[in-house]
Design a protein around this motif. Structure first.
Motif, PDB file in Angstrom:
ATOM      1  N   VAL A  42      35.480  32.422  41.078  1.00 27.87           N
ATOM      2  CA  VAL A  42      35.849  33.715  40.511  1.00 27.87           C
ATOM      3  C   VAL A  42      36.851  34.496  41.761  1.00 27.87           C
ATOM      4  O   VAL A  42      37.952  34.905  41.316  1.00 27.87           O
ATOM      5  N   VAL A  43      36.860  34.232  42.983  1.00 29.75           N
ATOM      6  CA  VAL A  43      37.935  34.707  43.957  1.00 29.75           C
ATOM      7  C   VAL A  43      38.988  34.130  43.768  1.00 29.75           C
ATOM      8  O   VAL A  43      40.406  34.851  43.625  1.00 29.75           O
ATOM      9  N   ASN A  44      39.170  32.747  43.489  1.00 31.92           N
ATOM     10  CA  ASN A  44      40.339  32.029  43.297  1.00 31.92           C
ATOM     11  C   ASN A  44      40.985  32.676  41.709  1.00 31.92           C
ATOM     12  O   ASN A  44      42.288  32.636  41.610  1.00 31.92           O
ATOM     13  N   ARG A  45      40.246  32.991  40.981  1.00 33.86           N
ATOM     14  CA  ARG A  45      40.854  33.196  39.493  1.00 33.86           C
ATOM     15  C   ARG A  45      41.321  34.781  39.812  1.00 33.86           C
ATOM     16  O   ARG A  45      42.327  35.101  39.349  1.00 33.86           O
ATOM     17  N   VAL A  46      40.789  35.550  40.704  1.00 32.70           N
ATOM     18  CA  VAL A  46      41.134  36.973  40.849  1.00 32.70           C
ATOM     19  C   VAL A  46      42.573  36.916  41.572  1.00 32.70           C
ATOM     20  O   VAL A  46      43.259  37.647  41.262  1.00 32.70           O
ATOM     21  N   ALA A  47      42.495  35.949  42.531  1.00 26.61           N
ATOM     22  CA  ALA A  47      43.634  35.776  43.306  1.00 26.61           C
ATOM     23  C   ALA A  47      44.851  35.419  42.267  1.00 26.61           C
ATOM     24  O   ALA A  47      46.142  36.117  42.621  1.00 26.61           O
ATOM     25  N   ALA A  48      44.651  34.716  41.369  1.00 31.68           N
ATOM     26  CA  ALA A  48      45.651  34.314  40.437  1.00 31.68           C
ATOM     27  C   ALA A  48      46.333  35.606  39.708  1.00 31.68           C
ATOM     28  O   ALA A  48      47.475  35.845  39.650  1.00 31.68           O
ATOM     29  N   VAL A  49      45.321  36.120  39.207  1.00 32.96           N
ATOM     30  CA  VAL A  49      45.866  37.628  38.406  1.00 32.96           C
ATOM     31  C   VAL A  49      46.418  38.657  39.429  1.00 32.96           C
ATOM     32  O   VAL A  49      47.386  39.302  39.045  1.00 32.96           O
ATOM     33  N   ALA A  50      45.968  38.619  40.548  1.00 35.25           N
ATOM     34  CA  ALA A  50      46.327  39.529  41.651  1.00 35.25           C
ATOM     35  C   ALA A  50      47.860  39.158  41.778  1.00 35.25           C
ATOM     36  O   ALA A  50      48.816  40.155  42.192  1.00 35.25           O
ATOM     37  N   GLU A  51      48.135  38.066  41.865  1.00 33.52           N
ATOM     38  CA  GLU A  51      49.411  37.377  42.047  1.00 33.52           C
ATOM     39  C   GLU A  51      50.341  37.888  40.962  1.00 33.52           C
ATOM     40  O   GLU A  51      51.698  38.285  41.136  1.00 33.52           O
ATOM     41  N   GLU A  52      49.910  37.564  39.849  1.00 27.74           N
ATOM     42  CA  GLU A  52      50.426  37.778  38.538  1.00 27.74           C
ATOM     43  C   GLU A  52      50.873  39.370  38.553  1.00 27.74           C
ATOM     44  O   GLU A  52      52.013  39.629  38.139  1.00 27.74           O
ATOM     45  N   LEU A  53      49.962  40.240  38.722  1.00 26.31           N
ATOM     46  CA  LEU A  53      50.264  41.798  38.743  1.00 26.31           C
ATOM     47  C   LEU A  53      50.867  42.169  40.104  1.00 26.31           C
ATOM     48  O   LEU A  53      51.284  43.303  39.962  1.00 26.31           O
ATOM     49  N   ASP A  54      50.972  41.238  41.130  1.00 22.50           N
ATOM     50  CA  ASP A  54      51.628  41.938  42.335  1.00 22.50           C
ATOM     51  C   ASP A  54      50.899  43.058  42.849  1.00 22.50           C
ATOM     52  O   ASP A  54      51.273  43.933  42.994  1.00 22.50           O
ATOM     53  N   HIS A  55      49.592  43.177  42.574  1.00 22.17           N
ATOM     54  CA  HIS A  55      48.676  44.054  43.251  1.00 22.17           C
ATOM     55  C   HIS A  55      47.484  43.520  43.669  1.00 22.17           C
ATOM     56  O   HIS A  55      46.670  42.702  42.749  1.00 22.17           O
ATOM     57  N   HIS A  56      47.097  43.575  44.813  1.00 19.19           N
ATOM     58  CA  HIS A  56      45.845  42.649  45.395  1.00 19.19           C
ATOM     59  C   HIS A  56      44.761  43.578  45.910  1.00 19.19           C
ATOM     60  O   HIS A  56      44.776  44.502  46.579  1.00 19.19           O
ATOM     61  N   PRO A  57      43.530  43.164  45.505  1.00 15.66           N
ATOM     62  CA  PRO A  57      42.366  43.732  45.852  1.00 15.66           C
ATOM     63  C   PRO A  57      42.145  43.440  47.321  1.00 15.66           C
ATOM     64  O   PRO A  57      42.400  42.244  47.728  1.00 15.66           O
ATOM     65  N   ASP A  58      41.115  44.086  47.835  1.00 14.94           N
ATOM     66  CA  ASP A  58      40.553  43.851  49.188  1.00 14.94           C
ATOM     67  C   ASP A  58      38.981  43.030  48.518  1.00 14.94           C
ATOM     68  O   ASP A  58      38.393  43.275  47.631  1.00 14.94           O
TER      69      ASP A  58
END
Length: 97
Positions: A42-58
């Motif tokens: 799940v974290v890896n999948r969220v990381a890919a989305v965060a990169e796509e959006l250029d917006h990263h969660p903690d």
């Protein structure tokens, strides 16, 4: 530049999300996954989305429990971008992304 949402706007947007809490400072969701490898996936999948959006969660990982915190650090609080990211995280956790 993105604007920090006020408390009323945050409350209204939170009603559209699953399992999130928050205020104008930060949005938070904790999810209990079935196993540690599932949590990492799940974290890896969220990381890919965060990169796509250029917006990263903690992200905090504790065995199979993952906590996501979303805030736009550059403006010091929650913006529409954080809700966009939270919606995508919900899709991942719900198995629809």
């Amino acid at each position: 530049m993105a604007e920090v949402l006020d408390a009323d706007a945050v409350r209204g947007e939170l009603e559209k999300l699953d399992g999130w809490s928050g205020d104008p400072a930060v949005l938070t969701r904790t999810a209990e996954l079935g196993s540690f490898p599932e949590a990492i996936d799940v974290v890896n999948r969220v990381a890919a989305v965060a990169e796509e959006l250029d917006h990263h969660p903690d992200i905090d990982i504790r065995w199979r429990t993952v906590t996501f915190r979303c805030a736009t650090h550059s403006v010091g609080g929650v913006t529409r971008r954080d809700f966009q990211l939270a919606q995508r995280i919900d899709q991942i956790l719900g198995g629809t992304a």
